[in-house]
Design an enzyme around this catalytic site. Sequence first.
Site, PDB file in Angstrom:
ATOM      1  N   TRP A 129      11.900  36.157 -39.358  1.00 38.64           N
ATOM      2  CA  TRP A 129      11.830  34.763 -38.769  1.00 38.64           C
ATOM      3  C   TRP A 129      12.343  33.607 -39.667  1.00 38.64           C
ATOM      4  O   TRP A 129      11.870  33.658 -40.814  1.00 38.64           O
ATOM      5  CB  TRP A 129      10.390  34.425 -38.069  1.00 38.64           C
ATOM      6  N   ASP A 137       1.778  38.684 -40.047  1.00 38.04           N
ATOM      7  CA  ASP A 137       2.115  37.495 -39.241  1.00 38.04           C
ATOM      8  C   ASP A 137       1.967  38.202 -37.691  1.00 38.04           C
ATOM      9  O   ASP A 137       2.824  38.911 -37.352  1.00 38.04           O
ATOM     10  CB  ASP A 137       3.642  37.077 -39.322  1.00 38.04           C
ATOM     11  N   LYS A 183       2.634  32.220 -27.811  1.00 40.67           N
ATOM     12  CA  LYS A 183       3.201  33.190 -26.723  1.00 40.67           C
ATOM     13  C   LYS A 183       2.130  33.807 -25.823  1.00 40.67           C
ATOM     14  O   LYS A 183       2.466  33.996 -24.576  1.00 40.67           O
ATOM     15  CB  LYS A 183       4.013  34.312 -27.719  1.00 40.67           C
TER      16      LYS A 183
HETATM   17  N1  KET Z   1       5.922  33.878 -36.859  1.00 42.02           N
HETATM   18  C1  KET Z   1       6.978  34.487 -35.977  1.00 42.02           C
HETATM   19  C2  KET Z   1       7.455  35.856 -36.388  1.00 42.02           C
HETATM   20  C3  KET Z   1       7.719  33.745 -35.010  1.00 42.02           C
HETATM   21  O1  KET Z   1       8.479  34.386 -34.498  1.00 42.02           O
HETATM   22  C4  KET Z   1       7.111  32.282 -34.847  1.00 42.02           C
HETATM   23  C5  KET Z   1       7.568  31.750 -33.879  1.00 42.02           C
HETATM   24  C6  KET Z   1       6.031  31.887 -35.420  1.00 42.02           C
HETATM   25  C7  KET Z   1       5.539  32.783 -36.383  1.00 42.02           C
HETATM   26  C8  KET Z   1       5.411  30.599 -35.062  1.00 42.02           C
HETATM   27  O2  KET Z   1       4.894  30.238 -34.097  1.00 42.02           O
HETATM   28  P1  KET Z   1       3.826  29.271 -33.688  1.00 42.02           P
HETATM   29  O3  KET Z   1       4.547  28.506 -32.560  1.00 42.02           O
HETATM   30  O4  KET Z   1       3.638  28.366 -35.091  1.00 42.02           O
HETATM   31  O5  KET Z   1       2.550  29.889 -33.373  1.00 42.02           O
HETATM   32  N2  KET Z   1       8.928  31.966 -33.245  1.00 42.02           N
HETATM   33  C9  KET Z   1       9.492  31.233 -32.296  1.00 42.02           C
HETATM   34  C10 KET Z   1       9.463  29.967 -32.176  1.00 42.02           C
HETATM   35  C11 KET Z   1      10.040  29.064 -33.650  1.00 42.02           C
HETATM   36  O6  KET Z   1      10.899  29.345 -34.275  1.00 42.02           O
HETATM   37  O7  KET Z   1       9.230  28.254 -33.811  1.00 42.02           O
HETATM   38  C12 KET Z   1      11.025  31.720 -32.286  1.00 42.02           C
HETATM   39  O8  KET Z   1      11.373  32.629 -33.045  1.00 42.02           O
HETATM   40  O9  KET Z   1      11.911  31.383 -31.446  1.00 42.02           O
END
Ligand code: KET
Length: 420
Positions: free
Chosen positions: A148, A229, A266
């Site tokens: 990510w 994660d 998600k």
């Molecule tokens: N870890 C991973 C692997 C991840 O893909 C995301 C979000 C997060 C943590 C953090 O998500 P949060 O909303 O803080 O709970 N990924 C998607 C959104 C982004 O980039 O913020 C994405 O990859 O599209």
Amino acid sequence: MASHDDISASPTAASDSVFAQLVRAPEDPILGVTVAYNKDPSPVKVNLGVGAYRTEEGKPLVLNVVRRVEQQLVNDVSRNKEYIPIVGLADFNKLSAKLIFGADSPAIQENRVTTVQGLSGTGSLRVGGEFLAKHYHQRTIYLPTPTWGNHPKVFTLAGLSVKTYRYYAPATRGLDFEGLMEDLSSAPSGSIVLLHACAHNPTGVDPTLEQWEQIRQLIRSKALLPFFDSAYQAGFASGSLDADAQPVRLFVADGGELLVAQSYAKNMGLYGERVGALSIVCKSADVASRVESQLKLVIRPMYSSPPIHGASIVAAILKDGDLYNEWTIELKAMADRIISMRQQLFEALLSRGTPGDWSHIIKQIGMFTFTGLNTEQVSFMTNEYHIYMTSDGRISMAGLSSKTVPHLADAIHAAVTRGV
Ligand code: KET
């Protein structure tokens, strides 16, 4: 002494600004895709950038169970808006630990786990990173390649030094298991290793349970510190929350220490509520309680205490058997729709005779397909077909619908056959 008349008006020319030398920063590689999408007036545009679930109609989804719980919360006049503790809502923390470690987890029963509420997955990773930078003897964290896009930034700013381990093999579009084992073998003892708990982003490729067991043995034998994660514990691949948590539970079962950052963005669709949790599993209850006391010192100057609303929704759903069941049914519906999008896109490319092997679309798991399209092909698809996706060729399957699959397949076909 200057009189009032001598005080000049505030500067108007840009060159007078104390920030005049500032260069414009680029948009975020993932969230910037949405910014570009929003600016595009085309009626056929599709946003497959950010990993956010959309309905068949292309609309964001608020789960029914979430709506119902929110109503209950609003109607409950005994609730107030007081600050909650630095570590967040106690119920929420307990239930989050149960969700990831399992209801019968010995680590929970022995009080060896400390869980603090975090600002979704990102905030939980950041707090974990800052805690480690301050209190752990090793400051290096190994991230998979690719990972990510925010991971390196989060951990670098937290004060850790970032290195990488091999993860994905483009040739097979699968796991580079040998490379992974080699790189972790040569990591200095004590290094931190970031592991995607399930549904690896962006590749959609996870180790098998047998491979996880080998990874665990290696990590423990080298005294590496695992930091999971868990942004996608949703049953998207396996259809089960417990199955998605298996890799984490494997590491907890050996009695060793680890960190886990969870997100409810998600799996409960609570993206904008910013609700997540950081758990640290320790060797003893005494260590866990001292760890918690230090986590409070990390959190307090950062944002003082977390927000109440999202965590209250999650706690209400996880606490009540009926609500929990209703949630899992809605989760399953999201998972099924994503899987059906994989099938439909795969078939659409087959029927167009698009050159190449596209079976990875149905083999990969989670929210994303790592298509293998290159940056140039991606910009062609954006410019000519108004398909918005990250430049590494990742598409969010959750943003697709039966209506947009043919358009995407046309775009991929054109990008792949262009100039052939
Ligand atoms: N870890 C991973 C692997 C991840 O893909 C995301 C979000 C997060 C943590 C953090 O998500 P949060 O909303 O803080 O709970 N990924 C998607 C959104 C982004 O980039 O913020 C994405 O990859 O599209």
